[in-house]
Design a protein around this motif. Sequence first.
Motif, PDB file in Angstrom:
ATOM      1  N   GLU A 201       0.835  -1.206   0.000  1.00 40.48           N
ATOM      2  CA  GLU A 201       0.000   0.000   0.000  1.00 40.48           C
ATOM      3  C   GLU A 201       0.867   1.252   0.000  1.00 40.48           C
TER       4      GLU A 201
ATOM      5  N   GLY B  27     -10.883   7.504  -2.250  1.00 40.37           N
ATOM      6  CA  GLY B  27     -11.473   6.375  -2.974  1.00 40.37           C
ATOM      7  C   GLY B  27     -10.404   5.404  -3.441  1.00 40.37           C
ATOM      8  N   ALA B  28      -9.315   5.950  -3.979  1.00 44.28           N
ATOM      9  CA  ALA B  28      -8.231   5.107  -4.501  1.00 44.28           C
ATOM     10  C   ALA B  28      -7.583   4.293  -3.378  1.00 44.28           C
ATOM     11  N   TYR B  30      -8.974   3.315  -0.541  1.00 45.32           N
ATOM     12  CA  TYR B  30      -9.892   2.233  -0.149  1.00 45.32           C
ATOM     13  C   TYR B  30      -9.891   1.123  -1.201  1.00 45.32           C
ATOM     14  N   ALA B  31      -9.962   1.546  -2.485  1.00 42.62           N
ATOM     15  CA  ALA B  31     -10.051   0.556  -3.563  1.00 42.62           C
ATOM     16  C   ALA B  31      -8.790  -0.309  -3.624  1.00 42.62           C
ATOM     17  N   PHE B  32      -7.632   0.334  -3.622  1.00 45.71           N
ATOM     18  CA  PHE B  32      -6.385  -0.442  -3.715  1.00 45.71           C
ATOM     19  C   PHE B  32      -6.177  -1.307  -2.467  1.00 45.71           C
ATOM     20  N   LYS B  34      -8.511  -2.741  -0.770  1.00 46.87           N
ATOM     21  CA  LYS B  34      -9.359  -3.934  -0.925  1.00 46.87           C
ATOM     22  C   LYS B  34      -8.744  -4.893  -1.926  1.00 46.87           C
ATOM     23  N   ILE B  35      -8.271  -4.340  -3.056  1.00 50.30           N
ATOM     24  CA  ILE B  35      -7.678  -5.193  -4.099  1.00 50.30           C
ATOM     25  C   ILE B  35      -6.479  -5.955  -3.528  1.00 50.30           C
ATOM     26  N   ASN B  38      -7.598  -8.723  -1.234  1.00 52.76           N
ATOM     27  CA  ASN B  38      -8.114  -9.874  -1.985  1.00 52.76           C
ATOM     28  C   ASN B  38      -6.981 -10.697  -2.594  1.00 52.76           C
TER      29      ASN B  38
END
Lengths: 368, 44
Positions: A201, B27-28, B30-32, B34-35, B38
């Motif tokens: 991240e 947004g980015a 949170y999205a990254f 989650k990705i 996963n």
Amino acid sequence: MLDMVMTTGVVHLTVGNLIMWLIAFFFIYLAITKNYEPLLLVPIGFGILIVNLPLTYLMQEGEGLLWKFYHYGLEWEVIPPLIFLGLGALTDFGPMIANPKTLILGAGAQFGVYVAFFGALILGFKIPEACSIGIIGGADGPTTIFTTVHLAPHLLGATAVAAYSYMSLVPIIQPPIMRLLTTEKERKIKMRQLRPVSKKEKILFPLVTVMVICLIVPASAPLMAMFMLGNLFKECGVVKRLSDAASNELMNIVTILLGISVGATMSAEHFLKPEVILVFIMGLIAFAFSTAAGILLAKFMNLFFKEKINPLIGSAGVSAVPMAARVSQVVGSKADPKNYLLMHAMGPNVAGVIGTVVAAGVFIALAG
Amino acid sequence: MIDWNLALKIFTFGLSAVFGSLAILIGAIYAFGKILKNIEKEGN
């Protein structure tokens, strides 16, 4: 004999020069005895002193040594982006990635920028000058310098010194505003411990950020790109030498050149003008409004979020990293000594840097 | 003479750009996040 005497600087001294010497000594005194931004105030103070020694021609266009530093370093936009490279290599975006909603607080704290912008317009400054004055409210020295060099280079000394002065005065300016706008109960709000952020991240963050910000505000690219490059150096873990060089040697070298170049713009004929006082007043107003806006936005967010935010971290949205975050911690711990807000405040603090760069990019794009 | 139209444009576009870009970043993140989670789950 008279000709020889006339070649010395002594007979060409003006009252203005003497006043600027006092200002130079004052800055050096503040740096050495009070430890106020010494890395900048020592070279700035020294720059002011030597540029006000008559007949030295240090700022003579095309000739003077300090003019060359100023021209190739600041006018060519080299020094502020290099400072951002070093800042990026020193910044940990972990707390912000762990709690992304604190980014909004970094945006809210830019409100003071626009208050000062309109204030400066009302006082009679032109739009590019008002932009340079407004950006002081972002509490980010290199961004202030970058914007002013673009839009109002004649105000560089005043805006740069105002920005760095107020940054060093964060522990004095912010706490009364923080206490005024929050209740004892709010100051005691405890925030959940931040989750650990993975290395992946942290590596992705600078790449995504530079793309998002530079696509929306391309004019912010010089600062944003270098900021994120420095951070990528730090987080990727495979270029430790570059990360160390950017955050230590390079940063120190450009800080010297930045300080002395800014000081060199403060010759008596350029600095001793009534408008400089107005720049300082508007800068203070910008700073106060940015602090207040960050706190009020945090309180506003608390109306909607189940997990409450301690409003004291909102004031850290002004960029001054990490001083503003430390102030949140100090004021918070006075209300509850067991409350640790520092890492939570680092989120809005580094978000504030990004927000200020975006605001500066828009100023440059529309007013330049 | 101040061009108030330009001043208002700078204000509205500036504030929207600041909030908009930081909102997209949220947004980015949170999205990254989650990705990546996963991908790590699938890897395990």
